[in-house]
Scaffold this active site. Structure first.
Site: not given
Ligand code: GLN
Length: 187
Positions: A48-50, A80, A106, A133-134, A169, A171
């Site tokens: 997600g967004e840490s 991630c 990051r 993903i990023r 990821h 998942e």
């Protein structure tokens, strides 16, 4: 049957729940500290967004409780942004749980290369698809940390006792083997 608490304040938690449920685990969402009293055998911290996940878990009081659980041996898988939350050093950023002796950078796989697919040999599992993903890059691995998978010589999955973390990821690929590896850690 293992009961897995999946951090669900932000990010790709649903996908982890689907995979773990397919593998026969019982999952519940962690949205507030009371959820952590439901007796998790293990924890998952999704992508997600840490920065957002770090702030929300701190504001909600979840972060210190999770930290205590991880330090006292509860198995945890971070993917991630989840890896960033676990890392003891975040280059140029805030440390959140800080339980995993690695440094991460990051969004380090570059702007154009922000999202890409690859494959890698995962120790004890075999060749697995890697979906980035990023993603954060693991730039230092501390003593006692096992590197389970590398891409171009850079660690992308590590284990430190009860903590499993990866830049990619698992998942999102339809390949359940990394989650099965994690459930084997839980048993
Ligand atoms: N770039 C995100 C961060 O720094 C992580 C991306 C992800 O979890 N897919 O938090």
């Amino acid at each position: 049957m293992s009961r897995i608490g999946v951090l669900a304040v932000q990010g790709a938690f649903r996908e982890h729940i689907d995979v773990l449920t397919d593998l026969g685990a019982e999952c519940f969402e962690i949205r507030k500290t009371a959820d952590l009293e439901k007796g998790a055998d293990a924890l998952v911290i999704p992508g997600g967004e840490s920065t957002v996940m770090g702030k929300l878990t701190r504001d909600l009081g979840i972060l210190p409780v999770m930290g205590e659980m991880v330090r006292s041996g509860t198995p945890v898988m971070g993917t991630c942004a989840g890896l960033i939350l676990l890392a003891e050093e975040v280059e140029g950023g805030d440390v959140h749980l800080g339980t995993l002796p690695v440094a991460v950078r990051r969004n380090a796989y570059g702007r154009q290369l922000g999202s890409f697919s690859a494959e890698g040999e995962f120790a004890g599992v075999g060749r697995v698809p890697l979906e980035f993903i990023r993603a954060p890059m693991i730039t230092r691995v501390g003593e006692g940390v096992d590197v389970l998978c590398e891409l171009d010589g850079v660690p992308v999955a590590v284990r430190y006792g009860n903590q499993l973390a990866m830049s990619f990821h698992p998942e999102l690929t339809g390949d359940l083997r990394v989650h099965r590896y994690f459930l084997d850690m839980v048993r």
